[in-house]
Design an enzyme around this catalytic site. Structure first.
Site, PDB file in Angstrom:
ATOM      1  N   LYS A  13       0.828  -1.215   0.000  1.00 38.34           N
ATOM      2  CA  LYS A  13       0.000   0.000   0.000  1.00 38.34           C
ATOM      3  C   LYS A  13       0.861   1.263   0.000  1.00 38.34           C
ATOM      4  CE  LYS A  13      -2.215  -0.912   3.884  1.00 38.34           C
ATOM      5  NZ  LYS A  13      -1.593  -2.158   4.361  1.00 38.34           N
ATOM      6  N   ARG A  88      -9.259   1.098   9.514  1.00 35.12           N
ATOM      7  CA  ARG A  88      -8.935  -0.279   9.867  1.00 35.12           C
ATOM      8  C   ARG A  88     -10.018  -0.921  10.722  1.00 35.12           C
ATOM      9  NH1 ARG A  88      -2.844   0.470   9.410  1.00 35.12           N
ATOM     10  NH2 ARG A  88      -1.859  -1.465  10.011  1.00 35.12           N
ATOM     11  N   ARG A 127      11.656  -7.288   5.141  1.00 29.21           N
ATOM     12  CA  ARG A 127      11.617  -5.906   5.633  1.00 29.21           C
ATOM     13  C   ARG A 127      12.200  -5.824   7.043  1.00 29.21           C
ATOM     14  NH1 ARG A 127       6.093  -2.555   5.044  1.00 29.21           N
ATOM     15  NH2 ARG A 127       5.519  -3.493   7.014  1.00 29.21           N
ATOM     16  N   ARG A 133      12.156  -2.798  11.671  1.00 33.43           N
ATOM     17  CA  ARG A 133      10.967  -2.282  12.366  1.00 33.43           C
ATOM     18  C   ARG A 133      10.524  -3.281  13.422  1.00 33.43           C
ATOM     19  NH1 ARG A 133       6.202  -0.263   8.388  1.00 33.43           N
ATOM     20  NH2 ARG A 133       4.915  -1.119  10.061  1.00 33.43           N
ATOM     21  N   ARG A 144      -0.536  -8.490  13.846  1.00 31.76           N
ATOM     22  CA  ARG A 144      -1.000  -7.499  12.865  1.00 31.76           C
ATOM     23  C   ARG A 144      -1.908  -8.153  11.817  1.00 31.76           C
ATOM     24  NH1 ARG A 144       4.341  -5.103  10.722  1.00 31.76           N
ATOM     25  NH2 ARG A 144       3.049  -3.568   9.663  1.00 31.76           N
TER      26      ARG A 144
HETATM   27  P1  AMP Z   1       1.107   0.399   9.422  1.00 32.52           P
HETATM   28  O1  AMP Z   1       2.435   0.989   9.069  1.00 32.52           O
HETATM   29  O2  AMP Z   1      -0.031   1.030   8.671  1.00 32.52           O
HETATM   30  O3  AMP Z   1       1.085  -1.106   9.323  1.00 32.52           O
HETATM   31  O4  AMP Z   1       0.840   0.775  10.944  1.00 32.52           O
HETATM   32  C1  AMP Z   1       1.729   0.401  11.974  1.00 32.52           C
HETATM   33  C2  AMP Z   1       0.975   0.305  13.308  1.00 32.52           C
HETATM   34  O5  AMP Z   1       0.396   1.565  13.628  1.00 32.52           O
HETATM   35  C3  AMP Z   1      -0.192  -0.663  13.324  1.00 32.52           C
HETATM   36  O6  AMP Z   1       0.202  -2.006  13.581  1.00 32.52           O
HETATM   37  C4  AMP Z   1      -1.040  -0.091  14.471  1.00 32.52           C
HETATM   38  O7  AMP Z   1      -0.477  -0.374  15.742  1.00 32.52           O
HETATM   39  C5  AMP Z   1      -0.886   1.400  14.223  1.00 32.52           C
HETATM   40  N1  AMP Z   1      -1.899   1.906  13.274  1.00 32.52           N
HETATM   41  C6  AMP Z   1      -1.679   2.465  12.045  1.00 32.52           C
HETATM   42  N2  AMP Z   1      -2.824   2.826  11.457  1.00 32.52           N
HETATM   43  C7  AMP Z   1      -3.808   2.479  12.319  1.00 32.52           C
HETATM   44  C8  AMP Z   1      -5.229   2.575  12.292  1.00 32.52           C
HETATM   45  N3  AMP Z   1      -5.869   3.093  11.230  1.00 32.52           N
HETATM   46  N4  AMP Z   1      -5.917   2.129  13.381  1.00 32.52           N
HETATM   47  C9  AMP Z   1      -5.304   1.622  14.459  1.00 32.52           C
HETATM   48  N5  AMP Z   1      -3.963   1.480  14.548  1.00 32.52           N
HETATM   49  C10 AMP Z   1      -3.220   1.908  13.499  1.00 32.52           C
END
Ligand code: AMP
Length: 195
Positions: A13, A88, A127, A133, A144
Site C-alpha cells: 500500500k 482499519r 523488511r 521495524r 498485525r
Molecule cells: P502500518 O504501518 O499502517 O502497518 O501501521 C503500523 C501500526 O500503527 C499498526 O500495527 C497499528 O499499531 C498502528 N496503526 C496504524 N494505522 C492504524 C489505524 N488506522 N488504526 C489503528 N492502529 C493503526
C-alpha cells in the site's frame, strides 16, 4: 478523488501510495507513518502508542480519527487523498465517511491489494532484515495479520455493497500493480464526472 488503499500489512500500500503522490499530486494519509513520526519526535502521543504499535495491535480509533481529521483540515485544496492503512475498523470507516461528508467530499474508490499469506510473511521477514521495524518481528506480524483479518477485512463487504470496491493482484510486479490501480482510478473518475 479520494481513495482507500486496502490490504494487510506489507501488501504494498505504501509503495503504491507514494507513486500516486508523485504521479498525480494526491496527498497520502498514512496513519502508520503519522504514528511513527509522533514516536520519533518523542511527543506525548508517540510515547502513548509505542508499546501498542510494537505489539502489533491497533491503537484506539479515537487517536487515528483525530490524526486524519487534522490532516484533512491541513490540505483543503488537495486534488485527492489516498488513505493508506486507514480505516482499519468499522468505527474508523464510519468516522471517515462523516469527516468527508462534513467537507462536502466522499470516498470514491476502495482498492484492495490481494496477496497471499506466505508471500506476505516472506515480505515482512525481508523488511525486518532491511529496516528492523520492531513490529515486523514474526510474533508482532502475526498479531498485525490477525488484527487485519478480524477488525479490518470486515470492511470489505461494506464497501462492496456501496459499489466502491475493486480488487488488484498485489502479487504482480510493482509497475503492473500501479497500472491496474490507474485503471481503477480512471474508471472511478469517469463515474464521478457523470455525477
Ligand atoms: P502500518 O504501518 O499502517 O502497518 O501501521 C503500523 C501500526 O500503527 C499498526 O500495527 C497499528 O499499531 C498502528 N496503526 C496504524 N494505522 C492504524 C489505524 N488506522 N488504526 C489503528 N492502529 C493503526
Amino acid at each position: 478523488m479520494n481513495l482507500i488503499l486496502f490490504g494487510p500489512p506489507a501488501a504494498g500500500k505504501g509503495t503504491q501510495a507514494k507513486k500516486l503522490v508523485a504521479e498525480r499530486g494526491f496527498i497520502q494519509l498514512s496513519t502508520g507513518d503519522m504514528l511513527r513520526a509522533a514516536r520519533s519526535s518523542g511527543t506525548e502521543l508517540g510515547l502513548k502508542v509505542a508499546g501498542i504499535m510494537d505489539s502489533g495491535a491497533l491503537v484506539s480509533d479515537e487517536i487515528v480519527i483525530a490524526l486524519i481529521e487534522e490532516q484533512l483540515d491541513l490540505h483543503p485544496e488537495a486534488p485527492g487523498f489516498i488513505f493508506d492503512g486507514f480505516p482499519r475498523t468499522v468505527a474508523q470507516a464510519k468516522a471517515l465517511d462523516a469527516a468527508l461528508e462534513r467537507r462536502g467530499a466522499q470516498v470514491h474508490s476502495v482498492i484492495r491489494l490481494k496477496v497471499d499469506e506466505p508471500a506476505l510473511i516472506a515480505r515482512i521477514a525481508k523488511r525486518f532484515e532491511d529496516e528492523g521495524r520492531a513490529d515486523d518481528n514474526p510474533e508482532s506480524f502475526k498479531i498485525r495479520l490477525d488484527a487485519y483479518n478480524r477488525q479490518t477485512a470486515p470492511l470489505l463487504p461494506l464497501y462492496a455493497a456501496q459499489n466502491k470496491l475493486s480488487e488488484v493482484d498485489g502479487m504482480a510486479p510493482v509497475e503492473a500493480v500501479s497500472a491496474a490501480i490507474s485503471k481503477v482510478i480512471e474508471g472511478a473518475a469517469q463515474l464521478a464526472s457523470k455525477g
